[in-house]
Design an enzyme around this catalytic site. Structure first.
Site, PDB file in Angstrom:
ATOM      1  CG  ASP A  38      20.006 -32.955  41.439  1.00 42.85           C
ATOM      2  OD1 ASP A  38      21.254 -33.087  41.281  1.00 42.85           O
ATOM      3  OD2 ASP A  38      19.434 -31.852  41.806  1.00 42.85           O
ATOM      4  CE1 TYR A 156      23.510 -19.155  35.793  1.00 46.17           C
ATOM      5  CE2 TYR A 156      22.977 -16.660  36.023  1.00 46.17           C
ATOM      6  CZ  TYR A 156      22.655 -18.238  36.589  1.00 46.17           C
ATOM      7  OH  TYR A 156      21.626 -18.239  37.404  1.00 46.17           O
TER       8      TYR A 156
HETATM    9  N1  LIG Z   1      20.356 -19.034  43.855  1.00 44.99           N
HETATM   10  C1  LIG Z   1      20.433 -18.065  42.999  1.00 44.99           C
HETATM   11  O1  LIG Z   1      20.700 -16.924  43.516  1.00 44.99           O
HETATM   12  C2  LIG Z   1      19.718 -17.992  41.571  1.00 44.99           C
HETATM   13  C3  LIG Z   1      19.362 -16.763  40.923  1.00 44.99           C
HETATM   14  C4  LIG Z   1      18.858 -16.830  39.915  1.00 44.99           C
HETATM   15  C5  LIG Z   1      18.759 -18.334  39.102  1.00 44.99           C
HETATM   16  N2  LIG Z   1      19.159 -19.215  39.773  1.00 44.99           N
HETATM   17  C6  LIG Z   1      18.863 -20.256  39.145  1.00 44.99           C
HETATM   18  O2  LIG Z   1      18.120 -21.292  39.655  1.00 44.99           O
HETATM   19  C7  LIG Z   1      18.351 -22.610  39.405  1.00 44.99           C
HETATM   20  C8  LIG Z   1      18.628 -23.329  40.556  1.00 44.99           C
HETATM   21  O3  LIG Z   1      19.773 -22.912  41.250  1.00 44.99           O
HETATM   22  P1  LIG Z   1      20.114 -23.067  42.811  1.00 44.99           P
HETATM   23  O4  LIG Z   1      20.480 -21.746  43.261  1.00 44.99           O
HETATM   24  O5  LIG Z   1      18.689 -23.723  43.431  1.00 44.99           O
HETATM   25  O6  LIG Z   1      21.400 -24.002  42.869  1.00 44.99           O
HETATM   26  P2  LIG Z   1      21.935 -25.475  43.421  1.00 44.99           P
HETATM   27  O7  LIG Z   1      23.215 -25.556  43.363  1.00 44.99           O
HETATM   28  O8  LIG Z   1      21.430 -25.197  44.889  1.00 44.99           O
HETATM   29  O9  LIG Z   1      20.973 -26.511  43.053  1.00 44.99           O
HETATM   30  C9  LIG Z   1      21.110 -26.766  41.541  1.00 44.99           C
HETATM   31  C10 LIG Z   1      20.938 -28.402  41.500  1.00 44.99           C
HETATM   32  O10 LIG Z   1      20.869 -28.723  40.026  1.00 44.99           O
HETATM   33  C11 LIG Z   1      21.781 -29.967  40.232  1.00 44.99           C
HETATM   34  N3  LIG Z   1      22.398 -30.123  38.786  1.00 44.99           N
HETATM   35  C12 LIG Z   1      23.525 -29.727  38.355  1.00 44.99           C
HETATM   36  N4  LIG Z   1      23.913 -30.064  37.208  1.00 44.99           N
HETATM   37  C13 LIG Z   1      22.971 -30.918  36.910  1.00 44.99           C
HETATM   38  C14 LIG Z   1      22.623 -31.756  35.591  1.00 44.99           C
HETATM   39  N5  LIG Z   1      23.586 -31.769  34.634  1.00 44.99           N
HETATM   40  N6  LIG Z   1      21.495 -32.654  35.582  1.00 44.99           N
HETATM   41  C15 LIG Z   1      20.703 -32.555  36.369  1.00 44.99           C
HETATM   42  N7  LIG Z   1      21.025 -31.356  37.904  1.00 44.99           N
HETATM   43  C16 LIG Z   1      21.863 -30.868  37.650  1.00 44.99           C
HETATM   44  C17 LIG Z   1      22.826 -29.727  41.326  1.00 44.99           C
HETATM   45  O11 LIG Z   1      23.170 -31.202  41.557  1.00 44.99           O
HETATM   46  C18 LIG Z   1      21.965 -29.304  42.300  1.00 44.99           C
HETATM   47  O12 LIG Z   1      21.182 -30.170  43.251  1.00 44.99           O
HETATM   48  C19 LIG Z   1      19.491 -22.611  38.297  1.00 44.99           C
HETATM   49  O13 LIG Z   1      19.206 -22.757  37.171  1.00 44.99           O
HETATM   50  C20 LIG Z   1      20.020 -21.286  38.589  1.00 44.99           C
HETATM   51  O14 LIG Z   1      20.655 -20.834  37.778  1.00 44.99           O
HETATM   52  C21 LIG Z   1      19.464 -19.308  40.872  1.00 44.99           C
END
Ligand SMILES: NC(=O)c1ccc[n+]([C@@H]2O[C@H](COP(=O)([O-])OP(=O)(O)OC[C@H]3O[C@@H](n4cnc5c(N)ncnc54)[C@H](O)[C@@H]3O)[C@@H](O)[C@H]2O)c1
Length: 266
Positions: A38, A156
């Site tokens: 991360d 997105y």
């Molecule tokens: N939460 C939702 O509702 C949801 C729905 C569909 C898909 N997603 C996908 O699930 C995945 C995780 O999302 P989440 O909800 O846990 O988000 P989150 O923001 O809680 O966690 C995402 C993590 O990715 C890290 N990150 C961001 N940019 C980065 C980079 N350049 N290199 C390495 N790490 C990086 C952040 O620091 C964070 O720890 C994402 O790909 C998101 O698009 C989430």
């Protein structure tokens, strides 16, 4: 250690928060050695400590998934630390909303660099290490927004739709090569994670009634979007990832695992 992924080595990107954190913890609980990667050092250190305290094996690597040079180092470090690589969870991602006509090219590229380039680079660098480890499973975190369009989320959706077909193409490539490497995508619906607190004002505007102060309320959003009536929890996604990471899914490749409370069923 016993467990559904015992003896496997996994890299989970974006493992410091939300879905990635849950994936790292569930994989470690089920016996994998986990590299939590991360850009968030503090969060990553916390997750690794919590995994260790629970009796699991993990280490944190600071890692921007958009950097190819760093990907090569992270894969090499995982192999050096734990002796191979069998699982990659390409999870790191951001969500930047806004109307197409006013979306900046800078935001488009920033989002694409993480959500799409990051997935390509991770997959590219993991494949040789997995081949050398006897095979493996690559899990790509897409989204419901990779299956259906969403107004105000075109950038997105473009990244999440792209990784969906990227997963299928690489899955076929790997099948053809006979390397025992499987590639599948996961499609979460509205999941209650910190991602909803990291949104820009333009993104909040997209979600209208669900926007609360500086955040979007996933419960309000899910009540409107998900037939099951509530937001999912990060563990709900991690359980699907665990299945795809484990040998239980050995006949599955190029497939989509939808975990969205029914949001895309109608
Ligand atoms: N939460 C939702 O509702 C949801 C729905 C569909 C898909 N997603 C996908 O699930 C995945 C995780 O999302 P989440 O909800 O846990 O988000 P989150 O923001 O809680 O966690 C995402 C993590 O990715 C890290 N990150 C961001 N940019 C980065 C980079 N350049 N290199 C390495 N790490 C990086 C952040 O620091 C964070 O720890 C994402 O790909 C998101 O698009 C989430």
């Amino acid at each position: 250690m016993m467990g559904r992924v015992a003896g496997k080595v996994a890299i989970v990107t974006g493992g410091a928060s939300g879905i990635g954190e849950a994936c790292a913890k569930v994989l470690a609980r089920e016996g994998a050695s986990v590299v939590v990667s991360d850009i968030d050092r503090e969060g990553g250190a916390r997750v690794v400590k919590e995994i260790g305290d629970a009796g699991g094996k993990a280490r944190f690597l600071e890692h921007d998934v958009a950097s190819e040079a760093r990907w090569a180092e992270v894969v090499a470090a995982a192999v050096a630390a734990f002796g191979g690589l069998q699982v990659l969870v390409n999870n790191a991602g951001i969500g930047v909303g806004g109307l197409c006509e006013s979306f900046s090219l800078e935001d488009w590229r920033r989002q694409t660099a993480i959500n799409l380039d990051g997935v390509f680079l991770g997959t590219k660098h993991a494949i040789p290490a997995m081949r050398a480890s006897g095979g493996g499973s690559i899990v790509i975190m897409s989204s419901g927004a990779g299956l259906t369009g969403a107004p105000g989320m075109s950038g997105y959706c473009a990244t999440k739709g792209a990784v969906r077909l990227f997963a299928k193409a690489v899955a076929l490539e790997m099948a053809q090569l006979g390397d025992n490497i499987r590639v599948n995508s996961v499609h979460p619906g509205v999941i209650d994670t910190p991602i909803w607190t990291k949104v820009t004002p333009e993104t909040r505007a997209v979600f209208g009634g669900a926007a609360q102060g500086n955040a979007v309320d996933p419960a309000v959003l899910a009540a409107a979007m998900a037939p099951l009536g509530k937001a999912g929890m990060p563990e709900d996604i991690a359980m699907g990832v665990l299945f795809l990471a484990s040998d239980e899914s050995r006949y599955m490749t190029g497939a989509e695992l939808v975990i969205d409370g029914g949001a895309t069923a109608g």
